[in-house]
Design an enzyme around this catalytic site. Structure first.
Site, PDB file in Angstrom:
ATOM      1  N   ARG A   1     112.015  30.523 -29.746  1.00  7.66           N
ATOM      2  CA  ARG A   1     112.438  31.853 -29.301  1.00  7.66           C
ATOM      3  C   ARG A   1     113.941  31.975 -29.082  1.00  7.66           C
ATOM      4  NH1 ARG A   1     107.350  31.055 -27.322  1.00  7.66           N
ATOM      5  NH2 ARG A   1     105.829  32.727 -27.680  1.00  7.66           N
TER       6      ARG A   1
ATOM      7  N   ARG B   1     103.470  16.841 -36.551  1.00 11.24           N
ATOM      8  CA  ARG B   1     103.324  17.620 -35.312  1.00 11.24           C
ATOM      9  C   ARG B   1     101.909  17.454 -34.787  1.00 11.24           C
ATOM     10  NH1 ARG B   1     105.301  23.576 -33.360  1.00 11.24           N
ATOM     11  NH2 ARG B   1     107.230  22.388 -33.253  1.00 11.24           N
TER      12      ARG B   1
ATOM     13  N   TYR C   1      94.672  23.871 -36.169  1.00 14.81           N
ATOM     14  CA  TYR C   1      94.512  24.061 -37.605  1.00 14.81           C
ATOM     15  C   TYR C   1      93.689  22.901 -38.176  1.00 14.81           C
ATOM     16  CZ  TYR C   1      97.956  27.697 -36.762  1.00 14.81           C
ATOM     17  OH  TYR C   1      98.605  28.796 -36.274  1.00 14.81           O
TER      18      TYR C   1
ATOM     19  N   GLN D   1     107.270  22.426 -43.285  1.00 16.52           N
ATOM     20  CA  GLN D   1     106.070  22.033 -42.545  1.00 16.52           C
ATOM     21  C   GLN D   1     104.854  22.437 -43.363  1.00 16.52           C
ATOM     22  OE1 GLN D   1     104.315  24.245 -39.096  1.00 16.52           O
ATOM     23  NE2 GLN D   1     104.985  22.471 -37.894  1.00 16.52           N
TER      24      GLN D   1
ATOM     25  N   SER E   1     112.748  25.365 -34.562  1.00 17.04           N
ATOM     26  CA  SER E   1     111.319  25.057 -34.619  1.00 17.04           C
ATOM     27  C   SER E   1     110.604  25.935 -35.642  1.00 17.04           C
ATOM     28  CB  SER E   1     110.715  25.280 -33.233  1.00 17.04           C
ATOM     29  OG  SER E   1     109.466  24.632 -33.111  1.00 17.04           O
ATOM     30  N   PRO E   2     109.532  25.418 -36.269  1.00 20.89           N
ATOM     31  CA  PRO E   2     108.760  26.262 -37.198  1.00 20.89           C
ATOM     32  C   PRO E   2     108.226  27.497 -36.488  1.00 20.89           C
ATOM     33  CG  PRO E   2     108.125  23.946 -37.401  1.00 20.89           C
ATOM     34  CD  PRO E   2     108.999  24.048 -36.193  1.00 20.89           C
TER      35      PRO E   2
END
Length: 770
Positions: A719, A625, A577, A495, A416-417
């Site tokens: 993680r 996303r 964002y 991304q 994942s980013p």
């Protein structure tokens, strides 16, 4: 033996209250214990109860007399039948034990009486506050509608959450030979049946009995009303349900026991005890009936309470220890129950699945049964589901390939980013090469960059990477070349995003979302709303020329990304964002053509998507996303999320990367294992759009389960890949897989075998009495 509980009052004569009374009396026969029960001894609601082997083990160690009586009465079975569209899928190896609720109460009545517990039937208990003046301990086992909890609400601080489905408890006068789930797609909507045996057929000298089964019929509120069941009495409801599920019942009737249509309420409390009063069972917490844990939790509460009272030197310490021990267990059970409850509430979205996948999806709905343990329980059934999914022989679901346009991913694992905040002037350096390169060597099918910003003013922090200069593009090209050359078969995606109102902040470890002390740059957003009031900078609302500039920055970055050799591009429209700020009603307060309705709020993000898609090579996939919920009142709804995903898919998105939250600081996420995956599940199965699931997916077993159940097409993990860059290769080794879906780099091949581990011992029983 502590003497702080010589006189004990129990409010409520259900299984939890009775068993607590029996255990506490057995621990100290000198105690004076009284149970108040407003109903008669043989009055009971519902029919059968289910107990797990784990709970039975605790009972066996604590009270062999009760255990033997229960064992003599239990009906045991190990199979589950899932009947969907006339096809029955049977899965074995599950292990259930059930008995009639009336039988359970009789056993506990007899045990309490033999120990000298006073049982006061047909007698309402005095209020807990009054009992506390003459008793050392008051146990409130007065159920989901607990008057004790209500009377002391300011101390217990309860939360009672209602849910949407209607259900009714009924019984059939014969014993099913398995736990049976069945769907009925009626003219009014989908109805579902949950049924299990609780009394064995009798073949003694007495007249033969066919046994008995609990039958629960459940459906959405709107289906219940459309079918006219809201106007049926108890007898009429039983007749109608028997008609709908005549095949399951073999044409036999259903009977009720003061049954009525209910909606489930999830009960939780911030505190379980106050003064001398303690809550147990449904008074303290509830878990949806579809995982069969109500009686189990109550009995386990009784075991833990009795043990803590026996172990601790005073009552406050004992009650605090009881709550500390039980709360994590209950919280875990309630999370599983909530997942199961939501699955049945969303059942209509799954009815189009093939029968085997539908059955697997149902069996793994609570996340307590997973692909791995179901494979151990019933390898034949699980193998048939894998075959239907398309797994080559000996290949776990996570190592099956997936094609998106011209890109074939060799497995379903995505790194994942993750923002690293380690760039200088937007240029990725050696750190990024090592970070992304290590994870590419680690075997994931797709490695994603962090959010790469499209302009200097679109950065989150001074340490964010970018793609607004050729120097940055050259540095990214170094990383993509390494991945393609050193880890052939691994794809790398970029991304692209713009920070919007969440920009010009410190590095994460210096103060997340805190403005820079100096060197701030101006921010822009959909509306002039600071992210953190009185803390964050107020952004400038984008006008049309500003939107044109932002759009062009995205397309320029996309062209550079294509020249860098990235295999996939993701547009970041989540987490508050810039583009996410246009989508959420909490952050877009515009009154022009780009605000108000969801159609208007989508307008600018779709303009950017279209421009980027046109600039991005046609054979390379593009994903988006989104935040499928804001976790805040008035934010993005489930239907909004579906509409957003539908719009991007219609414009050419090859998959939706479904995240949640981080849009407003006042969010209240419901954290837990795989907590965001239901949002991806809903989009995938409502819209038939490929999805990437994210959110506390931490094990390869979770990945296999989500894929095989049809809840996701790809699983993104963050993680776990920080903890172990070679997570995917280690997952292959632990599953004994060595195929094309997880190829070890030649220099690492000697490490492809799982190292031996030491011996571990199971925990000892919670309460053991001679």
């Amino acid at each position: 033996m502590p003497s702080h509980t010589e006189r004990i009052a129990v409010i409520g004569g259900g299984p939890g209250g009775l068993y607590a009374a029996a255990l506490l009396k057995r621990l100290d026969p000198g105690r004076e214990i009284t149970v108040w029960e407003r109903n008669a001894p043989d009055d009971t609601f519902g029919f059968g109860v289910v107990l797990s082997d784990e709970t039975l083990g605790g009972i066996e160690h604590a009270d062999p007399v009760v255990y033997r009586a229960l064992s003599d009465a239990f009906v045991r079975w190990d199979t589950i039948d899932v009947v969907h569209r006339g096809v029955t899928q049977t899965s074995g190896g599950h292990g259930f034990a059930a008995l009639g609720r009336r039988t359970l109460l009789r056993i506990l009545h007899e045990r309490c009486a033999s120990l000298g517990v006073r049982l006061r039937f047909r007698t309402g208990a005095p209020p807990a506050a009054e009992l506390a003046t003459g008793h050392d301990l008051v146990i409130a086992a007065d159920g989901v509608h607990s008057t004790t909890r209500t009377a002391h609400a300011r101390h217990f601080r309860p939360t009672v959450t209602g849910h949407r489905n209607r259900y009714i408890w009924l019984a059939a006068d014969f014993a099913f030979d398995a736990f049976r789930f069945e769907t009925a797609e009626t003219a009014y909507g989908v109805m579902q049946l949950h049924a299990y045996p609780f009394a064995r057929p009798s073949h003694s000298g007495q007249p033969d009995s066919p046994g008995a089964s609990t039958v629960i019929v459940e459906m959405r509120e709107e289906v219940w009303r459309a079918a006219g069941l809201d106007a049926c009495g108890t007898a009429g409801s039983a007749e109608r349900c028997a008609e709908v599920f005549a095949n399951a019942l073999g044409g036999r009737p259903l009977r009720s026991n003061k049954s009525s249509w209910l909606t489930f309420a999830t009960v939780s409390n911030e505190r379980w005890w106050h003064g001398r009063t303690v809550l147990i069972g449904d008074a303290a917490h509830t878990a949806h009936f579809s995982i069969g844990s109500g009686t189990k939790l109550a009995v386990e509460d009784a075991l833990a309470l009795a043990a803590c009272v026996g172990e601790q030197p005073d009552l406050p310490t004992a009650l605090a220890a009881y709550e500390a021990e039980r709360r994590p267990v209950v919280r875990s059970t309630q999370r599983a129950a909530a997942a199961s409850l939501r699955w049945f509430e969303e059942l209509p979205q799954y009815v189009g699945q093939p029968p085997r996948r539908f059955a697997f999806n149902l069996l793994t709905r609570s996340r307590r049964v997973t692909h791995d343990n179901l494979r151990l329980r019933d390898p034949g059934f699980t193998g048939s589901v894998e075959e239907e999914f398309g797994c080559p022989p000996g290949t776990p679901p996570m190592f099956t390939p997936l094609r998106l346009r011209g890109l074939e991913l060799r497995n379903r694992v995505v790194v994942s980013p993750m923002d690293m905040y380690s760039a200088v002037d937007g240029v990725p350096g050696d750190f990024h090469l090592v970070h992304l390169g290590a994870r590419a060597l680690g075997g994931a099918g797709l490695v994603m960059t962090e959010m790469v910003c499209v302009s200097p003013e679109g950065r989150i922090t001074p340490g964010c990477t970018g793609l607004w200069t050729d120097e940055q593009a050259e540095a990214w090209g170094r990383t993509t070349r390494f991945v393609h050359e050193a880890a052939p078969g691994t794809a790398i995606g970029v991304q692209l995003g713009h920070s919007g109102r969440k920009g010009s902040t410190r590095l994460m470890w210096e103060g997340i979302d805190q403005p820079l002390d100096d060197g701030n740059w101006p921010l822009s957003a959909a509306s002039p709303l600071p992210y953190a009031p009185d803390v964050s900078q107020v952004p400038r609302p984008l006008d049309r020329p500003g939107m044109d500039t932002v759009r062009d920055r995205f397309t320029e970055a996309a062209r550079r990304a294509a020249r860098c050799g990235f295999d996939l591009l993701e547009l970041h429209c989540a987490h508050g964002y810039l583009l996410s700020g246009f989508l959420s009603p909490l952050t877009n307060l515009r009154t022009d053509a780009y605000g108000g309705t969801l159609e208007n709020r989508l307008r600018f993000p779709l303009e950017v998507f279209d421009a980027v898609r046109a600039a991005w090579p046609g054979d390379r996939p593009m994903t988006v996303r989104i935040s499928a919920t804001d976790w805040a009142r008035g934010g993005t709804s489930d239907e909004d999320a579906l509409a957003v995903a539908r719009a991007f898919a219609a414009h050419g998105a090859d998959a939706i990367d479904v995240s949640t939250g981080q849009v407003v600081p006042e969010e209240r996420p419901e954290y837990g294992r795989s907590y965001q995956t239901p949002f991806a599940d809903r989009i995938r199965n409502r819209l038939d759009v490929p999805v990437i699931a994210v959110g506390a997916i931490s094990s390869w077993d979770d990945v296999n389960s989500l894929l095989l159940a049809g809840r996701a097409d790809l699983c993104a993990l963050a993680r776990p890949h920080l903890y172990d860059p070679h997570w995917t290769l280690h997952a292959a080794a632990e599953q004994g897989y060595a195929g094309p879906g997880a190829t070890w780099p030649l220099p690492y091949r000697a490490g492809s075998r799982t190292p031996p581990t030491g011996r571990t011992d199971a925990p000892k029983p919670r309460l053991t009495l001679d």
